[in-house]
Motif scaffolding. Structure first.
Motif, PDB file in Angstrom:
ATOM      1  N   GLU A 124     -10.772  -2.682   6.065  1.00 50.65           N
ATOM      2  CA  GLU A 124      -9.398  -3.001   5.443  1.00 50.65           C
ATOM      3  C   GLU A 124      -9.458  -2.834   3.790  1.00 50.65           C
ATOM      4  O   GLU A 124      -8.396  -2.779   3.158  1.00 50.65           O
TER       5      GLU A 124
ATOM      6  N   ASP B 128      -8.563   5.338  11.034  1.00 60.50           N
ATOM      7  CA  ASP B 128      -7.415   6.214  10.941  1.00 60.50           C
ATOM      8  C   ASP B 128      -7.730   7.493  11.639  1.00 60.50           C
ATOM      9  O   ASP B 128      -7.138   8.538  11.453  1.00 60.50           O
TER      10      ASP B 128
ATOM     11  N   GLY C 153      -8.717   2.324   1.469  1.00 61.86           N
ATOM     12  CA  GLY C 153      -7.289   2.787   1.637  1.00 61.86           C
ATOM     13  C   GLY C 153      -6.709   2.768   0.242  1.00 61.86           C
ATOM     14  O   GLY C 153      -7.265   2.831  -0.814  1.00 61.86           O
ATOM     15  N   ASN C 154      -5.153   3.180   0.325  1.00 61.21           N
ATOM     16  CA  ASN C 154      -4.306   3.196  -1.010  1.00 61.21           C
ATOM     17  C   ASN C 154      -4.327   1.978  -1.527  1.00 61.21           C
ATOM     18  O   ASN C 154      -3.822   1.023  -0.823  1.00 61.21           O
TER      19      ASN C 154
ATOM     20  N   ARG D 183       0.910  -1.263   0.044  1.00 57.55           N
ATOM     21  CA  ARG D 183      -0.017   0.060   0.015  1.00 57.55           C
ATOM     22  C   ARG D 183       0.813   1.037   0.133  1.00 57.55           C
ATOM     23  O   ARG D 183       1.824   1.268   0.690  1.00 57.55           O
TER      24      ARG D 183
ATOM     25  N   THR E 287     -10.677   6.984  -0.066  1.00 58.93           N
ATOM     26  CA  THR E 287     -10.772   7.523   1.056  1.00 58.93           C
ATOM     27  C   THR E 287     -12.047   7.126   1.451  1.00 58.93           C
ATOM     28  O   THR E 287     -13.187   7.610   1.010  1.00 58.93           O
TER      29      THR E 287
ATOM     30  N   ILE F 189      -0.118   7.426   3.225  1.00 54.60           N
ATOM     31  CA  ILE F 189      -1.023   8.452   3.228  1.00 54.60           C
ATOM     32  C   ILE F 189      -0.380   9.762   3.473  1.00 54.60           C
ATOM     33  O   ILE F 189       0.159   9.989   4.361  1.00 54.60           O
TER      34      ILE F 189
ATOM     35  N   GLY G  21      -7.024   8.446   0.886  1.00 53.24           N
ATOM     36  CA  GLY G  21      -6.529   6.937   1.119  1.00 53.24           C
ATOM     37  C   GLY G  21      -6.812   6.566   2.783  1.00 53.24           C
ATOM     38  O   GLY G  21      -6.710   5.416   3.272  1.00 53.24           O
ATOM     39  N   GLN G  22      -7.206   7.794   3.545  1.00 54.17           N
ATOM     40  CA  GLN G  22      -7.421   7.211   5.106  1.00 54.17           C
ATOM     41  C   GLN G  22      -8.959   6.934   5.256  1.00 54.17           C
ATOM     42  O   GLN G  22      -9.860   7.020   4.399  1.00 54.17           O
ATOM     43  N   ARG G  23      -9.006   6.270   6.353  1.00 58.25           N
ATOM     44  CA  ARG G  23     -10.183   5.652   6.829  1.00 58.25           C
ATOM     45  C   ARG G  23     -10.673   6.391   7.966  1.00 58.25           C
ATOM     46  O   ARG G  23      -9.910   6.129   8.979  1.00 58.25           O
TER      47      ARG G  23
ATOM     48  N   SER H 259      -6.775   5.449  -5.058  1.00 54.43           N
ATOM     49  CA  SER H 259      -6.916   5.218  -3.807  1.00 54.43           C
ATOM     50  C   SER H 259      -8.460   5.435  -3.272  1.00 54.43           C
ATOM     51  O   SER H 259      -9.541   5.580  -4.032  1.00 54.43           O
TER      52      SER H 259
END
Length: 455
Positions: A309, A347, A312-313, A152, A322, A155, A175-177, A320
């Motif tokens: 999961e 995240d 993400g990137n 991956r 997000t 970020i 790409g953040q959760r 990506s």
């Protein structure tokens, strides 16, 4: 090495000589949400059709087994089922001579592709709008294998979500959760709509899971608005079966993964992660899994990270996802087991305050309780210092608010509190934003700096 190769060859020969899977059987029991059948040998996750006396069918998915009994969960109403009704594998017409191929044929696949843009679909990929069938869709597996975490991309690129408080104080990276934690009626749907309209993303995927049916149309027409043209909406409202609610969440993730694999930057909005967990709880309890924390079986806490999961990137240089997942906090309890579990696997979290909402403060983001875990790796040290000073003055005022309101504080006693009292009205104006107002990322940071330098 040669012995190992010989062993693998023997295993392959054993599989190729395996008995064909039994693809038809009959019902033996229907109790609540669970349907039992015998005579079939199919893997968990396979789709089946139960044939009614009038020729109609009920779709079901295999969710477990015990001995020669298969446990199934219906995708729609079970009215009309009779003892001994025939059950057949949904993909039985596509059988292959290879038993391995037969297992793959029976797994669930869903439509994906650019033809989904601007459409509203249910958890199985059927259109809910009046725009006709999907045109030349591609097919993808509902479940995917996770990326190797070392593959991956990190970020490291800030994402403009169009909301001033989030852009400036808890910057989100591509790409953040993130989790959006809120009780009922505090403005989470409006905030989601603002991010859907204003976020810098190529594609938006919206999963409306387990919410009220009337909210689906309202979200599309009143909140999403013109953003629908670059969006895919997956709707599995509360009146659908728990199986379809689970599938709707997985389908939204599958669609987002498809566009990410095309190199696009995707915004995934799922409302809500709590309803997904509740659907898994219904299924798990129905097939006999023992409850653990507040009635949630262990499988619920295993399924949550599997879903999260998937966002993400991708690999560096690719697309990506997000993701923003809403988490309902029952009675505004932040220690709810689903909320607590979600905080651990996401995240960052944005907490909406009922107190701020009651005061007409929108978006009702509780700055002190919210955090972005990727913040420090996304922004400059000057930006970090601005946020530190903002939170320091904001928190100082909140701790002494009651003393100030009753006149018990004497100005000049605490110079830092005096400055916080001067800045607080500016902070309130900075944190509030109208529903149809967009604030770019750089403008948000510049406004933050000007507010702090005003005193």
């Amino acid at each position: 090495m040669q012995q190992w190769k010989n062993y693998l060859q023997e295993c392959a020969e054993t599989v190729s000589a395996a008995e064909p899977l039994q693809i038809s059987g009959h019902l033996t029991k229907v109790a609540g949400l669970v349907i039992e059948a015998v005579g079939l040998q199919l893997p968990v996750g396979s789709d089946c059709n139960i044939i009614l006396p009038d020729g109609k069918t009920v779709e079901a998915e295999i969710v477990g087994f015990s001995g020669n009994k298969l446990y199934m969960m219906p995708a729609n109403d079970v009215y009309g089922l009779v003892p001994g009704a025939k059950v057949v594998a949904m993909e039985s017409s596509n059988r292959s001579s290879n038993p391995r191929r037969r297992v793959q044929d029976h797994t669930k696949h869903v439509p994906v592709g650019n033809c989904l843009l601007g459409r509203v679909l249910d958890g199985t990929g059927r259109p809910l709008d009046s725009l006709g069938l999907l045109k030349d869709p591609q097919i993808a597996s509902l479940q995917s294998r996770p990326y190797n975490p070392l593959d991956r991309a990190p970020i490291e690129v800030p994402l403009d979500v169009g909301v001033r408080a989030i852009n400036a104080l808890m910057t989100v990276g591509r790409g953040q959760r993130m989790g959006l934690f809120a009780g009922s009626g505090v403005g989470k749907s409006v905030l989601l709509g603002m991010m859907a309209r204003y976020t810098s993303a190529d594609v938006i995927v919206v999963g409306l899971i387990g919410e009220r049916g009337r909210e689906v149309k309202e979200f599309i027409e009143q909140i999403l608005g013109d953003g629908l043209s670059r969006s895919v909406v997956i709707a599995a409202p509360a009146d659908t079966s728990p199986l379809l609610r689970l599938q709707g969440a997985a389908y939204a993730a599958t669609v987002a993964e498809y566009f990410r694999n095309q190199g696009k930057h995707v915004l995934l909005i799922m409302d809500s992660l709590t309803r997904f967990a509740m659907a898994q709880r219904e299924i798990a309890l129905a097939i006999g899994e023992p409850p653990a924390t507040k009635g949630y079986p262990p499988s619920v806490f295993a399924r949550l990270p599997q879903l999260v999961e998937r966002a993400g990137n991708g690999p560096k240089g690719g697309g990506s996802i997000t993701a923003f997942y809403t988490v309902l906090t029952e009675g505004d309890d932040q220690q709810d087991p689903i909320a607590d579990s979600a905080r651990a696997i996401l995240d960052g979290h944005i907490v909406l305050s009922r107190g701020l909402s009651d005061q007409g403060h929108y978006p009702a983001i509780d700055i002190e309780a919210s955090i972005s875990r990727a913040f420090t790796s996304l922004v400059s040290m000057d930006h970090v210092e601005l946020v530190r000073r903002f939170k320091q003055y904001y928190s100082r005022y909140q701790r002494n608010r009651d003393l100030i309101n009753v006149g018990a504080y004497v100005p000049g006693t605490d110079p830092e509190l005096d400055k916080a009292m001067i800045l607080y009205p500016k902070f309130e104006r900075f944190l509030q934003q109208k529903m149809h107002e967009r604030e770019a990322y750089l403008d948000s940071v510049n406004q933050l700096a000007s507010v702090l330098n005003a005193a």
